[in-house]
Design a protein around this motif. Structure first.
Motif, PDB file in Angstrom:
ATOM      1  N   CYS A   4      19.227  13.819   0.961  1.00  0.00           N
ATOM      2  CA  CYS A   4      18.384  14.498  -0.297  1.00  0.00           C
ATOM      3  C   CYS A   4      18.396  14.236  -1.155  1.00  0.00           C
ATOM      4  O   CYS A   4      18.516  12.256  -2.243  1.00  0.00           O
ATOM      5  N   SER A   5      17.185  14.771  -1.881  1.00  0.00           N
ATOM      6  CA  SER A   5      16.435  13.877  -3.228  1.00  0.00           C
ATOM      7  C   SER A   5      17.285  14.306  -4.239  1.00  0.00           C
ATOM      8  O   SER A   5      16.290  13.948  -5.174  1.00  0.00           O
TER       9      SER A   5
ATOM     10  N   LEU B  42       1.085  -1.494   0.177  1.00  0.00           N
ATOM     11  CA  LEU B  42      -0.341  -0.109   0.183  1.00  0.00           C
ATOM     12  C   LEU B  42       0.631   1.700  -0.091  1.00  0.00           C
ATOM     13  O   LEU B  42       0.376   2.081  -0.086  1.00  0.00           O
ATOM     14  N   PHE B  43       2.534   1.003   0.433  1.00  0.00           N
ATOM     15  CA  PHE B  43       3.196   2.574   0.520  1.00  0.00           C
ATOM     16  C   PHE B  43       4.116   2.772  -0.475  1.00  0.00           C
ATOM     17  O   PHE B  43       4.813   1.225  -0.643  1.00  0.00           O
ATOM     18  N   TRP B  44       4.650   3.914  -1.150  1.00  0.00           N
ATOM     19  CA  TRP B  44       6.082   3.658  -2.238  1.00  0.00           C
ATOM     20  C   TRP B  44       6.790   3.840  -1.163  1.00  0.00           C
ATOM     21  O   TRP B  44       6.892   3.938  -0.066  1.00  0.00           O
ATOM     22  N   LYS B  45       7.649   3.490  -1.340  1.00  0.00           N
ATOM     23  CA  LYS B  45       9.462   3.202  -0.511  1.00  0.00           C
ATOM     24  C   LYS B  45      10.227   4.132  -1.327  1.00  0.00           C
ATOM     25  O   LYS B  45      10.304   3.764  -2.687  1.00  0.00           O
ATOM     26  N   ASN B  46      10.912   5.010   0.024  1.00  0.00           N
ATOM     27  CA  ASN B  46      12.728   5.108  -0.818  1.00  0.00           C
ATOM     28  C   ASN B  46      13.359   3.719  -0.451  1.00  0.00           C
ATOM     29  O   ASN B  46      13.124   2.936  -0.193  1.00  0.00           O
ATOM     30  N   ARG B  47      15.201   4.736  -1.004  1.00  0.00           N
ATOM     31  CA  ARG B  47      15.429   4.054  -0.927  1.00  0.00           C
ATOM     32  C   ARG B  47      16.265   2.966   0.222  1.00  0.00           C
ATOM     33  O   ARG B  47      16.577   1.854   0.477  1.00  0.00           O
TER      34      ARG B  47
END
Length: 593
Positions: free
Chosen positions: A494-495, A108-113
């Motif tokens: 940082c993105s 259900l969730f997007w995940k970062n690195r």
């Protein structure tokens, strides 16, 4: 990617190939190996649409797309329906089953690195299993009951909820703390004494709640200067340490390569400047000087210029602000005297007011600060009743002018080097702090606690911070000349990064939600667009190689910029025309005479 992939039928062959190439770079083990990044319900619906489309099954132009979608879904199914082998013990089987349930919820969730790495590594349960087996082997020859408590406590998955601490656990924690309170690894020993049922972080919180001391793990600072520069720094210190502007002279001797705050930290590392001592000429007042101030007050109590008289009596060894703090602390009242009118109009107008302002009236909002070495200040509320101050040792203090005692209402000590910049966010509820240790910290001013902190980057000092894009982005300037852009809520790293400054980015001023003014160590003021990242033009410059330490915009119309540099000149610049016409990128701002 999901949005583009939805139109796979109408996309050009080149666009589809590019999307497939990006997907392969993300998911393949020999590339980024971040498969869980695409384990999301919306992406899986698109993948299911592609795999069930019989019209592209035999089309070679879609073969790579179909292949990568199959690879991603098969890996997910392997996780959601794990194969339980007969040689697995009960711990391994329960871990695999629980892992499948957690992964299903994570769809259900997007995940970062960072999140993707945690899901990819199966939440670290294998390390826990290896630790359990090590304990089991160590207890193999012992009484079975000896290690029963330990084995029972570690037969849990890492993502499980932390157990609640009972009254018996609190009593055991107090006894264990009394035994190990002088040990350097006290918390590790407490974890062992409580049969590994609680994590070190949880025990630290409980010790703090119970009022028991916890030794903090202080990070030793490392010098960022080479040996030749350190020798030259020591020589310059011996030459200029008695001067009022000693740090400026030392920075000039090193060619303005480092900021004065960086040099202050280096002097403390070398032991030439005491920890907590200010880098400037003023020093912390001693007890002997306090007694002399009190004695001098008795001699000059009836004087209208009592503070100045005390300063002269002590031969300038203490400042006026220090004298005022001593008098206030010891309850020594200073009278307000009426200024006599003279023949001038100005004096008459002052006389009509009845009295001249007292010494206490001109102390300003920062009077009574409980420390030296302040590096930056930020107003928390619009009325200026509350403000935050950053210090050389990485401390941030919040003050309220309405408080009866001039003591901080909150103190944060989460960073190890000087606080270089402060930025208030969310209508004064949160505070951002950049530091020379390369970290960005977010403090919750209501809960008076650390909300988040970025990873350490000791090789690149963070010198300034500004909130942009309506609070969705945070931009930080670095010693290397890079602007790092953080997304709100993702503070680990940082993105985005925007290089382009030849020297350090020492200060920034926010023009609007999309535009910044930046000042660099090369003496130039630049106007920069944020997302899209673009250098629009140059506003103006100070003398060559004179770093610009401070930069701001006038608050009402935000059309005039003010800059302060090492050339001892304050300059004002018109930036309104440049903002209205972005096409004239090479046209600089006009200096106000």
């Amino acid at each position: 990617l999901t949005f583009v992939l939805e139109s796979y039928r109408t996309n050009s062959a080149q666009l589809n190939a590019s999307v497939v190439g990006v997907l392969k770079r993300i998911v393949l083990p020999d590339c980024l190996n971040l498969m869980p990044c695409v384990w999301h319900l919306s992406f899986l619906l698109v993948a299911e649409k592609i795999l069930s489309d019989s019209g592209i099954a035999k089309d070679k132009s879609f073969s790579s797309m179909v292949q990568i979608c199959k690879y991603i879904t098969r890996k997910l199914m392997d996780r959601l329906q794990p194969e339980l082998m007969d040689d697995m013990d009960a711990f391994q089987k329960s871990a695999k089953q629980a892992l499948a349930r957690i992964t299903f919820v994570d769809l259900l969730f997007w995940k970062n690195r960072r999140d993707a790495e945690i899901v990819r590594d199966e939440y670290g349960w294998q390390n826990k299993y290896a630790h359990r087996e090590t304990i089991r082997k160590a207890l193999a020859d012992e009484d079975e009951a000896c290690g029963a408590g330990i084995l029972k406590s570690i037969d849990k998955l890492a993502p499980g909820a932390a157990p609640a601490m009972t009254e018996a656990d609190e009593e055991a924690l107090r006894e264990a703390h009394e035994r190990h309170k002088d040990a350097d690894d006290m918390v590790d020993r407490l974890v062992e004494d409580l049969n590994f049922r609680f994590k070190p972080r949880q025990l630290r919180k409980e010790l703090k709640r119970l009022g028991l001391a916890v030794k903090s793990k202080s990070k030793s600072q490392k010098s960022k200067l080479d040996e030749e520069e350190l020798v030259k720094l020591a020589e310059l210190w011996e030459t200029h340490k008695g001067e009022k502007d000693r740090m400026k002279a030392i920075a000039e001797g090193l060619g303005f390569k480092y900021t004065t705050r960086r040099l202050s930290s280096e002097l403390r590392i070398l032991g030439l400047l005491e920890a907590g001592a200010p880098a400037g000429g003023s020093r912390k007042i001693t007890q002997d000087q306090v007694e002399r101030v009190k004695a001098a007050f008795k001699d000059h109590e009836s004087s209208a210029t009592v503070v100045e008289d005390i300063e002269a009596a002590l031969e300038g060894q203490v400042t006026k602000a220090q004298i005022r703090r001593v008098l206030k602390k010891h309850g020594l009242e200073r009278r307000k005297f009426t200024k006599l009118a003279d023949t001038s109009d100005e004096s008459e107008s002052e006389g009509e007011g009845g009295s001249a302002p007292s010494d206490e009236d001109d102390e300003g909002p920062g009077k009574g600060l409980g420390g030296d070495g302040a590096t930056c200040i930020a107003r928390v509320d619009d009325a200026g009743r509350t403000f935050a101050v950053g210090f050389d040792d990485g401390r941030v203090e919040v003050y309220d002018r309405r408080a009866p005692a001039r003591t901080p209402t909150s103190i944060f000590a989460e960073q190890t080097d000087f606080v270089s910049g402060l930025e208030v966010a969310n209508s004064g509820r949160e505070l951002l702090a950049s530091s020379g240790d390369g970290t960005l910290a977010l403090f919750d001013l209501r809960k008076r606690s650390l909300a988040a902190r970025s990873e350490d980057d000791a090789d690149d000092e963070m010198l300034c911070v500004r909130s942009m894009k309506g609070g969705k982005k945070v931009v930080c300037g670095h010693q290397s000349g890079v602007l790092s852009i953080f997304s709100w809520g993702y503070w680990n790293d940082c993105s985005d990064r925007f290089p382009g400054h030849p020297g350090s980015v020492d200060a920034m001023a926010k023009v609007d939600e999309d535009t910044l003014l930046t000042s660099s160590s090369d003496g130039l003021i630049r106007i920069v667009s944020v997302l899209p990242n673009k250098a629009i033009g140059i506003v103006g410059e100070h003398l060559a190689d004179n770093p610009i330490e401070r930069l701001c915009l006038e608050p009402e119309n935000r059309r005039v910029a003010l800059s302060v540099s090492h050339d001892n000149v304050v300059k004002l610049w018109h930036v309104g025309e440049l903002l209205e016409d972005d096409d004239d990128e090479d046209e600089g701002g006009e200096k106000v005479s």
